[in-house]
Scaffold this active site. Structure first.
Site, PDB file in Angstrom:
ATOM      1  N   GLU A  33      30.082  11.008   2.262  1.00 16.24           N
ATOM      2  CA  GLU A  33      30.772  11.214   0.997  1.00 16.24           C
ATOM      3  C   GLU A  33      29.663  11.426  -0.041  1.00 16.24           C
ATOM      4  O   GLU A  33      28.732  10.619  -0.121  1.00 16.24           O
ATOM      5  CB  GLU A  33      31.603   9.991   0.593  1.00 16.24           C
ATOM      6  N   ARG A 259      26.560  -0.677  12.557  1.00  9.06           N
ATOM      7  CA  ARG A 259      25.641  -0.199  11.528  1.00  9.06           C
ATOM      8  C   ARG A 259      24.262  -0.759  11.779  1.00  9.06           C
ATOM      9  O   ARG A 259      24.109  -1.805  12.391  1.00  9.06           O
ATOM     10  CB  ARG A 259      26.063  -0.719  10.144  1.00  9.06           C
ATOM     11  N   LYS A 269      25.713   1.248  -1.578  1.00  2.74           N
ATOM     12  CA  LYS A 269      25.456   2.271  -2.592  1.00  2.74           C
ATOM     13  C   LYS A 269      25.676   1.714  -3.991  1.00  2.74           C
ATOM     14  O   LYS A 269      24.981   2.070  -4.934  1.00  2.74           O
ATOM     15  CB  LYS A 269      26.402   3.469  -2.386  1.00  2.74           C
TER      16      LYS A 269
END
Length: 563
Positions: A33, A259, A269
């Site tokens: 994204e 992850r 983020k």
RNA sequence: UGGGGCGUAGCCAAGUGGUAAGGCAACGGGUUUUGAUCCCGUGAUUCGCAGGUUCGAUCCCUGCCGCCCCAGCCA
């Protein structure tokens, strides 16, 4: 460096699917994204998706998941493309956007409505939350759930036509409000957002949700294996539900892996963005940031990053990997690649009392001692030199092999010197060493192999190039800053130290992008943003391993242990 | 206390019925004009715990414990 991956569980599945003939070729995608910069966690995903395709002769799409205008930005799109390329991967002409499929997605939504599998809901956001139930209690059906198909169709068309304001209506899948899987409690498919989109402009005022867009975009592109992280595992039933109902030509399979978390860093983020906003770091590409842009600017080579994630492996277990593993990959890559130079970070003046004033000798130094074929460079030598403050100790312990009063030490690629006199200022600080050199011990001469315990680096004072050198340390003081109540409280106040260094002349002409080893200190690279030809700026990529530091630390611990 | 995952050395990670690979870290030692590199050596009677099946279990079964994720009209 071995770049051959081991066959992890995902590669095994893919191998089996090829072997069994389920697929003739592999198609993957990396779907960021564009709402932030890529970080070390994404490196794992990029290497997996592009790697698996490369290994099997397949293809990979770079698809921007741009379904939420307002949060997304062109700056991030450009940065992501640059980062993926720099890492060494190429999507060729397969750069797509979820927004490329807005038309098809809308048609699919209409079909779901026609099939009686989706409805327009008119509850407020708060009401929706109340109706959803909790983890342990089932939800309740919305009073709008049984609107007739024609009414839903009409409402959906009017939503799309812009007749309603943000939040007035939402299109929902009709699945099961009592499902133990929250994702199946009539998830939203479309929401109204009167915001213009970076690609579609004002063509749409309704935008699809992730689950709906992702599943179908994968299908549209013929993705065979849709690889994502563990938190999407319980979205899979929904991912599959769309495929089951709409029966697209291609049926992708979603597989989840864990992850990659790096100790002493964060990858959220939001938090990374806060660090920038609050001025704790200089930007997304600050060399302390775990972003690809930051690591690139720091001087980490792309092959080192690829090597690191290969060694970390692909599994489903939560991982928090030690910094030393990354540093090892970086040192390994740079050990071969980087030429050697000399630089003094914290200078201490040395005067060679028996060396003629005004005389300059030229020393030949190897560019890479482990690989003589890389030749030599010349280094000027004169009466006044800079050496490292740490390389002198007035009261040295027995194991200290460097310079001490009355002691001898070898100057790398030059002469053996002896410390005759220590000059101090009024406060007692050592400000200069007066030494004598042994003219017969110049490197390469017969007497030069005389046994001397230590070798230190140096720079000729009159020829030295001044430079700013930035010494970086970990950004946080604890292995897992995410578990701190407030990550600000565990920020490392000493994550950046700037020093005025003295460099050997050859470093004045070093080309940007080329990392070098400052002998005995570490690997350094020119800062891509602040360096100027007349004002050099270097970043420390990583230190060399330092067993002396360990000995010192152990000695200090023993002393404090109070024996 | 609903659902979904995961538990092999300090950190990663193979192995998945036949008696615990490898890497990083750590610790010894050797070489060395970088206390670097390089080389050699050291670590799990044991695979979260407890039972069970089996000649034999990290691997199969049962129970338990621990950790992670999910209640955005974010992705």
């Amino acid at each position: 460096m071995n770049e051959t991956p081991t066959r992890d569980f995902i590669r095994q599945i893919i191998h089996d699917d090829l072997e069994s003939g389920k697929h003739d070729g592999i198609v993957t995608r990396f779907p960021p994204e564009p709402n932030g910069y890529l970080h070390i966690g994404h490196v794992m995903s990029i290497c997996l998706n592009f790697g698996v395709a490369e290994e099997t002769g397949g293809i990979t799409y770079l698809r921007f998941d741009d379904t939420n205008p307002g949060k997304e930005d062109k700056e991030f799109v450009d940065a992501i493309e640059a980062d993926v390329h720099w890492l060494g991967f190429d999507w060729q002409d397969r750069l797509t956007n979820a927004s490329d499929y807005f038309g098809q997605l809308y048609d699919a939504a209409v079909r779901l409505v026609e099939m009686g599998l989706a409805y327009v809901d008119s509850l407020t956001a708060e009401e929706t939350r109340e109706y959803r139930g909790t983890l342990t209690e089932p939800g309740r059906n919305s009073p709008y759930r049984d609107r007739p198909v024609e009414e839903n169709l009409d409402l959906l068309k009017r939503m799309r036509a812009g007749e309603f304001g943000d939040g007035e209506h939402v299109l929902r899948a009709k699945i099961d409000m009592a499902s133990p899987n929250m994702n199946l409690r009539d998830p939203a498919l479309y929401r109204i957002r009167h915001v213009s989109h970076q690609h579609t402009g004002d063509a749409w005022c309704i935008y699809p949700m992730y689950d709906f867009a992702h599943s179908l975009s994968d299908a549209f592109e013929g993705i065979t294996h849709s690889l994502c992280t563990l938190e999407f595992e319980d979205h899979r039933p929904l991912y599959d539900w769309f495929l089951d109902q709409l029966k697209p030509e291609h049926r992708p399979r979603q597989i989840e892996f864990s992850r990659l978390n790096l100790a002493y860093t964060i990858t959220s983020k939001r938090k990374l963005s806060e660090l920038i906003g609050e001025g704790h770091v200089a930007g997304w590409d600050d060399p302390r940031m775990p972003t690809i842009a930051g690591m690139r600017r720091r001087g980490y080579p792309a092959p080192a990053l690829r090597d690191f994630v290969r060694r970390a492996g692909v599994t489903k277990k939560d991982k928090l990997i030690e910094m030393s593993m990354l540093e090892n990959s970086v040192r390994e890559a740079l050990g071969d690649a980087a030429e050697r130079r000399m630089a003094v970070l914290k200078p201490l003046k040395v005067v060679l009392t028996n060396f003629p004033e005004g005389q300059v000798e030229t020393m030949d130094a190897m560019n890479h001692p482990n690989d003589p074929s890389r030749g030599t460079r010349t280094v000027p030598f004169s009466r006044e030199l800079w050496i490292e403050q740490d390389d002198f100790m007035e009261e040295a312990p027995r194991k200290f092999f460097r310079l001490k009063p009355g002691g001898e030490v070898r100057l790398r690629s030059a002469y053996i010197i002896q410390c005759d006199e220590v000059v101090k200022d009024d406060d007692g600080n050592v400000i200069e060493l007066r030494c004598s050199y042994d003219p017969e011990t110049r490197s390469g001469m017969p007497k030069s192999d005389r046994k001397v315990k230590g070798t230190i680096h140096w720079v000729s004072a009159e020829h030295a190039v001044d430079a700013q050198v930035r010494l970086y340390d970990r950004l946080f003081t604890v292995p897992n800053p995410n578990t701190a109540d407030d990550y600000h409280s565990v920020l490392n106040p000493d994550s950046l130290e700037t020093v005025a260094a003295k460099l050997e002349p050859a470093l004045g002409e070093l080309a940007a992008g080329e990392a070098v080893q400052f002998e005995r200190l570490g690997y350094f690279a020119i800062d891509s943003r602040d360096d100027r030809a007349d004002a050099r700026v270097f970043n420390r990529v990583v230190t060399l391993r330092d067993s002396w530091a360990k000995i010192e630390k152990a000695a200090m611990a023993a002393e404090q242990g109070g024996s």
